[in-house]
Design a protein around this motif. Structure first.
Motif, mmCIF file in Angstrom:
data_model
loop_
_atom_site.group_PDB
_atom_site.id
_atom_site.type_symbol
_atom_site.label_atom_id
_atom_site.label_comp_id
_atom_site.label_asym_id
_atom_site.label_seq_id
_atom_site.Cartn_x
_atom_site.Cartn_y
_atom_site.Cartn_z
ATOM 1 N N LYS A 103 0.852 -1.190 0.000
ATOM 2 C CA LYS A 103 0.000 0.000 0.000
ATOM 3 C C LYS A 103 0.887 1.240 0.000
ATOM 4 C CE LYS A 103 -0.254 -0.017 5.071
ATOM 5 N NZ LYS A 103 -1.142 -0.067 6.253
ATOM 6 N N TRP A 104 0.296 2.358 -0.393
ATOM 7 C CA TRP A 104 1.002 3.636 -0.383
ATOM 8 C C TRP A 104 0.742 4.357 0.935
ATOM 9 C CZ3 TRP A 104 4.662 4.828 -3.722
ATOM 10 C CH2 TRP A 104 4.671 4.213 -4.972
ATOM 11 N N VAL A 105 1.808 4.880 1.519
ATOM 12 C CA VAL A 105 1.725 5.587 2.799
ATOM 13 C C VAL A 105 2.260 7.002 2.609
ATOM 14 C CG1 VAL A 105 2.497 5.645 5.193
ATOM 15 C CG2 VAL A 105 2.037 3.437 4.078
ATOM 16 N N TYR A 106 1.486 7.983 3.037
ATOM 17 C CA TYR A 106 1.924 9.377 2.912
ATOM 18 C C TYR A 106 3.007 9.639 3.940
ATOM 19 C CZ TYR A 106 1.552 14.413 2.150
ATOM 20 O OH TYR A 106 1.822 15.730 1.844
ATOM 21 N N ASP A 107 4.161 10.127 3.478
ATOM 22 C CA ASP A 107 5.344 10.236 4.338
ATOM 23 C C ASP A 107 6.037 11.573 4.081
ATOM 24 O OD1 ASP A 107 7.752 10.034 5.661
ATOM 25 O OD2 ASP A 107 8.285 8.072 4.860
ATOM 26 N N THR A 108 5.873 12.496 5.009
ATOM 27 C CA THR A 108 6.514 13.805 4.867
ATOM 28 C C THR A 108 7.877 13.857 5.553
ATOM 29 O OG1 THR A 108 5.376 14.614 6.852
ATOM 30 C CG2 THR A 108 4.300 15.001 4.726
ATOM 31 N N ASN A 109 8.226 12.798 6.276
ATOM 32 C CA ASN A 109 9.489 12.784 7.008
ATOM 33 C C ASN A 109 10.665 12.317 6.161
ATOM 34 O OD1 ASN A 109 8.284 13.633 9.463
ATOM 35 N ND2 ASN A 109 7.610 11.541 9.873
ATOM 36 N N THR A 110 10.454 11.332 5.307
ATOM 37 C CA THR A 110 11.576 10.760 4.557
ATOM 38 C C THR A 110 11.449 10.915 3.047
ATOM 39 O OG1 THR A 110 10.525 8.564 4.525
ATOM 40 C CG2 THR A 110 11.991 9.061 6.370
ATOM 41 N N TYR A 111 10.317 11.420 2.579
ATOM 42 C CA TYR A 111 10.126 11.608 1.144
ATOM 43 C C TYR A 111 9.872 13.074 0.829
ATOM 44 C CZ TYR A 111 10.181 6.712 -0.186
ATOM 45 O OH TYR A 111 10.586 5.432 -0.458
ATOM 46 N N PRO A 112 10.366 13.545 -0.331
ATOM 47 C CA PRO A 112 11.034 12.802 -1.403
ATOM 48 C C PRO A 112 12.465 12.396 -1.026
ATOM 49 C CG PRO A 112 11.054 15.128 -1.924
ATOM 50 C CD PRO A 112 10.213 14.982 -0.680
ATOM 51 N N LEU A 113 13.026 11.458 -1.787
ATOM 52 C CA LEU A 113 14.364 10.941 -1.496
ATOM 53 C C LEU A 113 15.454 11.913 -1.935
ATOM 54 C CD1 LEU A 113 13.801 7.225 -2.552
ATOM 55 C CD2 LEU A 113 13.771 8.205 -0.242
ATOM 56 N N TYR A 114 15.121 12.867 -2.783
ATOM 57 C CA TYR A 114 16.047 13.920 -3.214
ATOM 58 C C TYR A 114 15.193 15.073 -3.721
ATOM 59 C CZ TYR A 114 14.856 12.052 -7.800
ATOM 60 O OH TYR A 114 14.149 11.611 -8.895
ATOM 61 N N LYS A 115 15.795 16.212 -3.927
ATOM 62 C CA LYS A 115 15.106 17.365 -4.489
ATOM 63 C C LYS A 115 15.476 17.526 -5.952
ATOM 64 C CE LYS A 115 15.020 19.866 -0.076
ATOM 65 N NZ LYS A 115 15.443 21.106 0.632
ATOM 66 N N SER A 126 16.128 20.101 -7.464
ATOM 67 C CA SER A 126 17.228 21.064 -7.583
ATOM 68 C C SER A 126 18.592 20.413 -7.378
ATOM 69 C CB SER A 126 17.042 22.194 -6.571
ATOM 70 O OG SER A 126 16.993 21.672 -5.244
ATOM 71 N N GLN A 127 18.621 19.218 -6.785
ATOM 72 C CA GLN A 127 19.871 18.486 -6.586
ATOM 73 C C GLN A 127 20.305 17.725 -7.828
ATOM 74 O OE1 GLN A 127 18.247 16.526 -2.843
ATOM 75 N NE2 GLN A 127 20.377 16.825 -2.212
ATOM 76 N N CYS A 128 19.481 17.765 -8.872
ATOM 77 C CA CYS A 128 19.741 16.984 -10.079
ATOM 78 C C CYS A 128 19.650 17.900 -11.303
ATOM 79 C CB CYS A 128 18.737 15.841 -10.165
ATOM 80 S SG CYS A 128 19.120 14.630 -11.436
ATOM 81 N N PRO A 129 20.731 18.624 -11.635
ATOM 82 C CA PRO A 129 20.679 19.628 -12.706
ATOM 83 C C PRO A 129 20.403 19.064 -14.090
ATOM 84 C CG PRO A 129 22.941 19.251 -11.983
ATOM 85 C CD PRO A 129 22.056 18.539 -11.010
ATOM 86 N N PHE A 130 20.631 17.775 -14.297
ATOM 87 C CA PHE A 130 20.415 17.187 -15.615
ATOM 88 C C PHE A 130 19.020 16.601 -15.775
ATOM 89 C CE2 PHE A 130 22.584 14.111 -12.885
ATOM 90 C CZ PHE A 130 21.738 13.026 -12.935
ATOM 91 N N CYS A 170 19.620 10.418 -10.602
ATOM 92 C CA CYS A 170 19.418 11.498 -9.632
ATOM 93 C C CYS A 170 19.575 10.997 -8.200
ATOM 94 C CB CYS A 170 18.044 12.131 -9.814
ATOM 95 S SG CYS A 170 17.878 13.162 -11.292
ATOM 96 N N LEU A 171 19.075 9.802 -7.920
ATOM 97 C CA LEU A 171 19.218 9.228 -6.581
ATOM 98 C C LEU A 171 20.689 9.099 -6.192
ATOM 99 C CD1 LEU A 171 16.486 6.444 -6.783
ATOM 100 C CD2 LEU A 171 16.545 8.273 -5.067
ATOM 101 N N LEU A 172 21.520 8.716 -7.144
ATOM 102 C CA LEU A 172 22.945 8.523 -6.867
ATOM 103 C C LEU A 172 23.713 9.844 -6.915
ATOM 104 C CD1 LEU A 172 23.538 5.227 -8.888
ATOM 105 C CD2 LEU A 172 23.009 5.484 -6.460
ATOM 106 N N TYR A 173 23.381 10.678 -7.882
ATOM 107 C CA TYR A 173 24.067 11.968 -8.044
ATOM 108 C C TYR A 173 23.862 12.858 -6.816
ATOM 109 C CZ TYR A 173 25.362 16.453 -10.209
ATOM 110 O OH TYR A 173 25.943 17.682 -10.503
ATOM 111 N N SER A 174 22.686 12.775 -6.212
ATOM 112 C CA SER A 174 22.340 13.686 -5.113
ATOM 113 C C SER A 174 23.119 13.414 -3.833
ATOM 114 C CB SER A 174 20.838 13.608 -4.829
ATOM 115 O OG SER A 174 20.467 12.313 -4.389
ATOM 116 N N VAL A 175 23.851 12.278 -3.754
ATOM 117 C CA VAL A 175 24.581 11.958 -2.523
ATOM 118 C C VAL A 175 26.089 12.077 -2.693
ATOM 119 C CG1 VAL A 175 22.744 10.446 -1.694
ATOM 120 C CG2 VAL A 175 24.606 9.474 -3.048
ATOM 121 N N ILE A 176 26.542 12.578 -3.845
ATOM 122 C CA ILE A 176 27.979 12.767 -4.050
ATOM 123 C C ILE A 176 28.254 14.198 -4.466
ATOM 124 C CG2 ILE A 176 28.331 10.343 -4.694
ATOM 125 C CD1 ILE A 176 28.470 11.197 -7.604
#
Length: 417
Positions: free
Chosen positions: A84-96, A98-102, A165-171
C-alpha cells in the motif's frame, strides 16, 4: 598380645578408609565425566541450535542478515510488490529536483510550474515485510566497479533519470560524470566508485530500420537492436518493451515487419511481439553469463488517459481495487511466458499494479513536447498535450528503483552485490 591384636584391626580400618576414599573419588570422577559429557552435549546442541537460528535468520533476509540497513526485512518470503502507499513527509522525497541539474524538462514537474507536491511524498509499504529506505551512498558502495544498463523506451529513460538522480544527489557534483545530450544514450558515472548507469534507447529491443525513403521503415523481428553489442559486459541489466508495439495510426513507427527475410505488412500484434521477445530471449541466453550479470525485465508502466483515471488535475491516488487495466493483458502474458522459458534467470520487476494507483504522479501539462516546454495555450488543452504516460521526478520511478535495489540485495540464489 593386646598390641598385637589391635595392630591388625587398625590396619584393616586404614585399608577400608583408603578403599572408601578411592571408591568415592572414582564415583565423583565418573559422575563429573558424565556431567561434562552432558554439558558438552548440551552446549553442542545449543551451538547447533544457535547456528541453525543464525542460518534461518540469514535466510529470512536472503543472505544479508549482517547488513544493518536490511535488518528491517523481517520475513523470509515477501512479495515486495504487494502493498500500500503511505503518505510520508518525514523521509520523502528521497532527493530534491534542484539536486539533479540534468533532470529533463519532460519530467521535472516542480520546475515546470506544477503547484502541488504531494505526489513526491508517497512511500510504498509491502504488506508482509518492511523494506529499508533507499540509501544512495550504500548503493554506490555496493555498485563499486560495476556497470548498470537500462534499455527500452522513454519510460525506462524515466527510470534511468530517477536512478541517476538518486545517486548523483549523494555525491559531490565534481565527482560525477554525466552525459545526457543524446536521446539514444545517456550516461552517469560516480568517479570515486568507478560505477556507471547507462540508458540505451531501444523501444522494441529488436532492430527498427528507419531509412529516408518513405514507406520503408522495417521492424526486424529476428534481429537485435544495433546497440545490443554495447550492452554486453554489464553487471546489471534492466529491460522493458511493450508500449510501442501496440501503437497504431500515426503513432505506428513501422511500415513492414520482417522475419527470416520475409516482409509482412499485416501481422497480429501478439504474434509479432512474441517473435521479438523470443529474439531478445535468445540473445540473452547466448550472450549473458548469469554468474556475472543479473537481468531484470520491468513490467508495463500503466497510463491514466481515460474516464475517472484521467491524470489531469489529479492530486489523489486511486484508492480502490476496481481499476481498469487498459494495456492488453496478452502482451504481459507473452513477457511472463517468455521469461519462464529462458535458460538465463530473469527477475521480473513487477511495478504495474502498484503504479496503477498513482494517477496523481504524471506530468500532465507540466512537461515538454519535442524538447520545448508547453506554452500557456497548450496547457489549456490537456486532452491534446497532457502527459499521462511518463512520471514526475522526484516521484514514482524512485520507488521502482527502491524495489530494484531490494531485489538486488535480497536475492534468494546468490548475493549479487
Amino acid at each position: 598380645m593386646e598390641k598385637n591384636s589391635i595392630l591388625p584391626v587398625n590396619k584393616q580400618w586404614i585399608f577400608s578408609t583408603l578403599a572408601s576414599f578411592l571408591g568415592c573419588s572414582i564415583l565423583i570422577f565418573s559422575l563429573s565425566h558424565v556431567c561434562d559429557r552432558q554439558t558438552l552435549s548440551a552446549l553442542q546442541d545449543l551451538s547447533t541450535s544457535s547456528a541453525t537460528s543464525r542460518v534461518e535468520s540469514s535466510r529470512q533476509v536472503d543472505g544479508v542478515a549482517e547488513d544493518e540497513s536490511l535488518q528491517k526485512v523481517t520475513k523470509r518470503k515477501c512479495d515486495i510488490f504487494d502493498g500500500k502507499w503511505v503518505y510520508d513527509t518525514n523521509t520523502y522525497p528521497l532527493y530534491k529536483a534542484s539536486q539533479c541539474p540534468f533532470l529533463s524538462d519532460q519530467v521535472n514537474c516542480r520546475r515546470n510550474g506544477r503547484p502541488d507536491f504531494d505526489y513526491e511524498r508517497w512511500r510504498w509499504e509491502p504488506l508482509e515485510c518492511e523494506i529499508p529506505r533507499f540509501n544512495g551512498t550504500e548503493m554506490l558502495e555496493r555498485l563499486r566497479g560495476k556497470r548498470v544498463i537500462i534499455v527500452g523506451d522513454s519510460i525506462n529513460r524515466n527510470q534511468w533519470e530517477s536512478l541517476a538522480c538518486l545517486l548523483y544527489s549523494v555525491i559531490s557534483p565534481s565527482r560525477a560524470e554525466v552525459k545526457v545530450g543524446s536521446g539514444v544514450h545517456k550516461f552517469f558515472r560516480a568517479k570515486d566508485y568507478n560505477c556507471s548507469v547507462e540508458f540505451y534507447w531501444s523501444p522494441f529491443l529488436v532492430q527498427l530500420d528507419d531509412t529516408p525513403v518513405k514507406g520503408s521503415r522495417v521492424l526486424k523481428l529476428d534481429t537485435m537492436a544495433a546497440s545490443a553489442r554495447q550492452w554486453r559486459r554489464a553487471d546489471i541489466m534492466v529491460f522493458n518493451t511493450g508500449h510501442w508495439w501496440v501503437h497504431r495510426g500515426k503513432l505506428q513507427t513501422w511500415d513492414f515487419l520482417q522475419y527470416k527475410s520475409k516482409l509482412m505488412k499485416d501481422l497480429e500484434v501478439d504474434a509479432a511481439f512474441e517473435m521479438g521477445m523470443k529474439t531478445w530471449a535468445h540473445w540473452i541466453d547466448h550472450n549473458i553469463n548469469p554468474i556475472k550479470t543479473t537481468v531484470f525485465f520491468r513490467s508495463i508502466s500503466p497510463e491514466h488517459k481515460l474516464g475517472n483515471q484521467w491524470c489531469h488535475n489529479q492530486t489523489q491516488l486511486i484508492m480502490d481495487e476496481s481499476y481498469i487495466e487498459l494495456f492488453p493483458r496478452s502482451i504481459t502474458g507473452i513477457v511472463e511466458k517468455t521469461i519462464q522459458k529462458m535458460r538465463t534467470p530473469v527477475k521480473y520487476l513487477n511495478i504495474t499494479r502498484l503504479s496503477q494507483y498513482r494517477k496523481d504522479a504524471h506530468p500532465t501539462v507540466y512537461t515538454s513536447k519535442q524538447g520545448k516546454l508547453l506554452t500557456d495555450e497548450q496547457r489549456k488543452q490537456p486532452q491534446l498535450y497532457g502527459d499521462c504516460s511518463h512520471w514526475c521526478l522526484p516521484g514514482l520511478p524512485d520507488t521502482w528503483n527502491l524495489l530494484l535495489y531490494n531485489l538486488l540485495v535480497l536475492d534468494n540464489s546468490r548475493k549479487i552485490f
